[in-house]
Design an enzyme around this catalytic site. Structure first.
Site, PDB file in Angstrom:
ATOM      1  N   ASN A   1      34.578  62.422  14.449  1.00 54.26           N
ATOM      2  CA  ASN A   1      33.586  61.393  14.783  1.00 54.26           C
ATOM      3  C   ASN A   1      32.539  61.908  15.765  1.00 54.26           C
ATOM      4  O   ASN A   1      31.793  61.110  16.350  1.00 54.26           O
ATOM      5  CB  ASN A   1      34.303  60.183  15.403  1.00 54.26           C
ATOM      6  CG  ASN A   1      35.325  59.578  14.443  1.00 54.26           C
ATOM      7  OD1 ASN A   1      34.975  59.193  13.328  1.00 54.26           O
ATOM      8  ND2 ASN A   1      36.570  59.527  14.857  1.00 54.26           N
TER       9      ASN A   1
ATOM     10  N   THR B   1      36.290  59.767  25.748  1.00 54.10           N
ATOM     11  CA  THR B   1      36.758  58.933  24.635  1.00 54.10           C
ATOM     12  C   THR B   1      38.281  58.884  24.580  1.00 54.10           C
ATOM     13  O   THR B   1      38.843  58.141  23.769  1.00 54.10           O
ATOM     14  CB  THR B   1      36.182  59.441  23.286  1.00 54.10           C
ATOM     15  OG1 THR B   1      36.190  60.872  23.281  1.00 54.10           O
ATOM     16  CG2 THR B   1      34.763  58.961  23.077  1.00 54.10           C
TER      17      THR B   1
ATOM     18  N   SER C   1      33.804  70.500  18.911  1.00 55.06           N
ATOM     19  CA  SER C   1      34.794  69.446  19.135  1.00 55.06           C
ATOM     20  C   SER C   1      35.788  69.354  17.984  1.00 55.06           C
ATOM     21  O   SER C   1      35.451  69.676  16.845  1.00 55.06           O
ATOM     22  CB  SER C   1      34.058  68.109  19.273  1.00 55.06           C
ATOM     23  OG  SER C   1      34.943  67.021  19.139  1.00 55.06           O
ATOM     24  N   ALA C   2      36.998  68.885  18.296  1.00 52.04           N
ATOM     25  CA  ALA C   2      38.012  68.669  17.256  1.00 52.04           C
ATOM     26  C   ALA C   2      37.771  67.359  16.511  1.00 52.04           C
ATOM     27  O   ALA C   2      38.359  67.107  15.468  1.00 52.04           O
ATOM     28  CB  ALA C   2      39.390  68.634  17.896  1.00 52.04           C
ATOM     29  N   SER C   3      36.885  66.527  17.045  1.00 54.06           N
ATOM     30  CA  SER C   3      36.732  65.169  16.501  1.00 54.06           C
ATOM     31  C   SER C   3      35.907  65.129  15.219  1.00 54.06           C
ATOM     32  O   SER C   3      34.873  65.767  15.108  1.00 54.06           O
ATOM     33  CB  SER C   3      36.064  64.271  17.545  1.00 54.06           C
ATOM     34  OG  SER C   3      35.787  63.011  16.969  1.00 54.06           O
TER      35      SER C   3
ATOM     36  N   LYS D   1      41.924  73.791  17.312  1.00 56.70           N
ATOM     37  CA  LYS D   1      42.186  74.496  18.569  1.00 56.70           C
ATOM     38  C   LYS D   1      43.704  74.472  18.796  1.00 56.70           C
ATOM     39  O   LYS D   1      44.327  73.465  18.499  1.00 56.70           O
ATOM     40  CB  LYS D   1      41.501  73.779  19.750  1.00 56.70           C
ATOM     41  CG  LYS D   1      39.980  73.662  19.618  1.00 56.70           C
ATOM     42  CD  LYS D   1      39.434  72.732  20.717  1.00 56.70           C
ATOM     43  CE  LYS D   1      37.983  72.358  20.454  1.00 56.70           C
ATOM     44  NZ  LYS D   1      37.446  71.361  21.392  1.00 56.70           N
TER      45      LYS D   1
ATOM     46  N   GLU E   1      35.314  73.156  28.568  1.00 54.39           N
ATOM     47  CA  GLU E   1      36.472  72.526  27.935  1.00 54.39           C
ATOM     48  C   GLU E   1      37.342  71.772  28.939  1.00 54.39           C
ATOM     49  O   GLU E   1      37.447  72.199  30.084  1.00 54.39           O
ATOM     50  CB  GLU E   1      37.367  73.610  27.309  1.00 54.39           C
ATOM     51  CG  GLU E   1      37.363  73.685  25.816  1.00 54.39           C
ATOM     52  CD  GLU E   1      37.988  72.494  25.102  1.00 54.39           C
ATOM     53  OE1 GLU E   1      38.672  71.684  25.746  1.00 54.39           O
ATOM     54  OE2 GLU E   1      37.794  72.384  23.885  1.00 54.39           O
ATOM     55  N   ASP E   2      37.966  70.688  28.489  1.00 54.32           N
ATOM     56  CA  ASP E   2      38.873  69.948  29.372  1.00 54.32           C
ATOM     57  C   ASP E   2      40.332  70.071  28.937  1.00 54.32           C
ATOM     58  O   ASP E   2      41.211  69.512  29.594  1.00 54.32           O
ATOM     59  CB  ASP E   2      38.507  68.465  29.407  1.00 54.32           C
ATOM     60  CG  ASP E   2      38.910  67.757  28.128  1.00 54.32           C
ATOM     61  OD1 ASP E   2      38.621  68.311  27.043  1.00 54.32           O
ATOM     62  OD2 ASP E   2      39.532  66.683  28.203  1.00 54.32           O
TER      63      ASP E   2
ATOM     64  N   LYS F   1      45.187  65.196  23.958  1.00 51.86           N
ATOM     65  CA  LYS F   1      43.812  65.611  24.287  1.00 51.86           C
ATOM     66  C   LYS F   1      43.475  66.943  23.636  1.00 51.86           C
ATOM     67  O   LYS F   1      44.221  67.919  23.783  1.00 51.86           O
ATOM     68  CB  LYS F   1      43.626  65.691  25.807  1.00 51.86           C
ATOM     69  CG  LYS F   1      43.543  64.320  26.443  1.00 51.86           C
ATOM     70  CD  LYS F   1      43.151  64.388  27.914  1.00 51.86           C
ATOM     71  CE  LYS F   1      43.025  62.977  28.479  1.00 51.86           C
ATOM     72  NZ  LYS F   1      42.780  62.997  29.916  1.00 51.86           N
ATOM     73  N   GLY F   2      42.366  66.973  22.936  1.00 54.30           N
ATOM     74  CA  GLY F   2      41.905  68.207  22.292  1.00 54.30           C
ATOM     75  C   GLY F   2      42.632  68.533  20.991  1.00 54.30           C
ATOM     76  O   GLY F   2      42.308  69.498  20.313  1.00 54.30           O
TER      77      GLY F   2
ATOM     78  N   ARG G   1      43.433  64.857  14.821  1.00 54.53           N
ATOM     79  CA  ARG G   1      43.976  63.532  14.495  1.00 54.53           C
ATOM     80  C   ARG G   1      45.361  63.665  13.830  1.00 54.53           C
ATOM     81  O   ARG G   1      46.309  62.983  14.211  1.00 54.53           O
ATOM     82  CB  ARG G   1      43.010  62.802  13.563  1.00 54.53           C
ATOM     83  CG  ARG G   1      43.215  61.313  13.521  1.00 54.53           C
ATOM     84  CD  ARG G   1      42.253  60.656  12.556  1.00 54.53           C
ATOM     85  NE  ARG G   1      40.848  60.964  12.841  1.00 54.53           N
ATOM     86  CZ  ARG G   1      39.840  60.656  12.023  1.00 54.53           C
ATOM     87  NH1 ARG G   1      40.075  60.032  10.890  1.00 54.53           N
ATOM     88  NH2 ARG G   1      38.595  60.973  12.349  1.00 54.53           N
TER      89      ARG G   1
ATOM     90  N   ASP H   1      32.681  71.151  24.588  1.00 56.93           N
ATOM     91  CA  ASP H   1      33.660  70.248  23.998  1.00 56.93           C
ATOM     92  C   ASP H   1      33.089  68.826  24.176  1.00 56.93           C
ATOM     93  O   ASP H   1      32.170  68.625  24.973  1.00 56.93           O
ATOM     94  CB  ASP H   1      34.989  70.416  24.753  1.00 56.93           C
ATOM     95  CG  ASP H   1      36.038  69.444  24.295  1.00 56.93           C
ATOM     96  OD1 ASP H   1      36.272  69.352  23.087  1.00 56.93           O
ATOM     97  OD2 ASP H   1      36.637  68.766  25.162  1.00 56.93           O
ATOM     98  N   LEU H   2      33.608  67.864  23.441  1.00 59.01           N
ATOM     99  CA  LEU H   2      33.053  66.503  23.545  1.00 59.01           C
ATOM    100  C   LEU H   2      33.917  65.603  24.441  1.00 59.01           C
ATOM    101  O   LEU H   2      33.526  65.261  25.556  1.00 59.01           O
ATOM    102  CB  LEU H   2      32.920  65.897  22.136  1.00 59.01           C
ATOM    103  CG  LEU H   2      32.387  64.470  22.068  1.00 59.01           C
ATOM    104  CD1 LEU H   2      30.962  64.371  22.583  1.00 59.01           C
ATOM    105  CD2 LEU H   2      32.458  63.947  20.627  1.00 59.01           C
ATOM    106  N   ASP H   3      35.105  65.258  23.928  1.00 62.44           N
ATOM    107  CA  ASP H   3      35.962  64.322  24.662  1.00 62.44           C
ATOM    108  C   ASP H   3      36.472  64.978  25.946  1.00 62.44           C
ATOM    109  O   ASP H   3      37.110  66.030  25.901  1.00 62.44           O
ATOM    110  CB  ASP H   3      37.142  63.914  23.772  1.00 62.44           C
ATOM    111  CG  ASP H   3      38.132  63.026  24.484  1.00 62.44           C
ATOM    112  OD1 ASP H   3      37.746  62.367  25.467  1.00 62.44           O
ATOM    113  OD2 ASP H   3      39.303  62.994  24.075  1.00 62.44           O
TER     114      ASP H   3
END
Ligand code: B16
Ligand code: MG
Length: 233
Positions: A119, A18, A115-117, A146, A170-171, A46-47, A50, A10-12
């Site tokens: 960006n 972020t 990631s869900a982002s 997710k 994952e966070d 989180k996760g 948008r 995962d990213l963020d």
């Protein structure tokens, strides 16, 4: 060492934090719409994608927007968010990430981003990690957010691994659920109480050692390619 594992990050909250920038951008919008929005409320985003994040924010303030207004505020929020991202650099990579990527390279375990982002590619470029990943699955590549497993199943395809050979870091609760729905091993990064559904928990990626992967590799060999911990669920 021979292995058939693959890793999906995962990213963020795992590679970079972020969430603090998402918070600042959502807060600006919330203030404009006269919605009370705190860092505690931000935890719920989180996760989450948008669009769904906007749904949560509007629900908090019992505010309804037209489709056209939604489009406008989402554009504005993302513009604000990107102004923070533009200032990011490699110093914002979370502790343990670079040593873990070095370890995976050494063990010849491939890794991709999940990631869900929308960006995600830009953020990885900002912190100079883009070229290290074998591939990226992000908010632009998926149709279902997710906890739907789609993001991780696409990740497994990029890795040329079957889902039960993949380990997800994952966070977010929704991300752990997505990993499990994809039949993958989930490592929760962050508060153990929040991420109790994970198969393994660490506070930071610094806690992941070579032994973690070698144990999984031998476990999968002796256990007919299936993790004992996974079966225990
Ligand atoms: P964007 P992850 C998620 O990233 C964030 O945790 C979440 O807060 C955000 O709403 C989502 O990305 C979408 O981000 O607005 O950049 O498309 O944890 O899945 O890497
Ligand atoms: Mg996350």
């Amino acid at each position: 060492m021979m292995n058939n594992l693959g890793v999906i990050f995962d990213l963020d909250g795992v590679i970079v934090d972020t969430a603090k920038y998402h918070y600042l951008a959502w807060k600006t919008l919330a203030d404009e719409l006269d919605i009370t929005f705190t860092e505690t409320h931000n935890e719920r985003l989180k996760g989450v994608s948008r669009e769904s994040s906007l749904d949560i924010l509007l629900e908090l303030g019992l505010v309804t927007l037209s489709q056209a207004q939604r489009k406008l505020v989402l554009e504005q929020k993302n513009k604000d968010y990107l102004s923070f991202i533009a200032k990011m650099g490699p110093e914002e990579i979370l502790p343990g990430v670079t040593p873990l990527l070095d370890l995976l390279d050494r063990l010849a375990i491939p890794y991709v981003l999940g990631s869900a982002s929308k960006n995600a590619a830009l953020i990885l470029k900002q912190v100079n990690l883009f070229d290290r990943f074998k591939g990226i699955v992000d908010g632009n590549s998926v149709t279902k957010a997710k906890p739907d497993p789609e993001v991780f199943l696409l990740g497994a395809q990029l890795l040329h691994r079957s889902p039960d050979q993949c380990i997800v870091f994952e966070d977010a609760i929704a991300g752990i659920e997505a990993a499990h729905r994809a039949q993958m091993i989930a490592v929760g990064v962050g508060h153990k109480d929040t991420l109790k559904a994970a198969d393994y928990n660490v506070n930071h990626l610094t806690e992941i050692t070579e032994g973690f992967f070698t144990a999984l590799i031998s476990e999968k060999r002796t256990d007919n390619n299936e993790s004992k911990l996974y079966k225990a669920r």
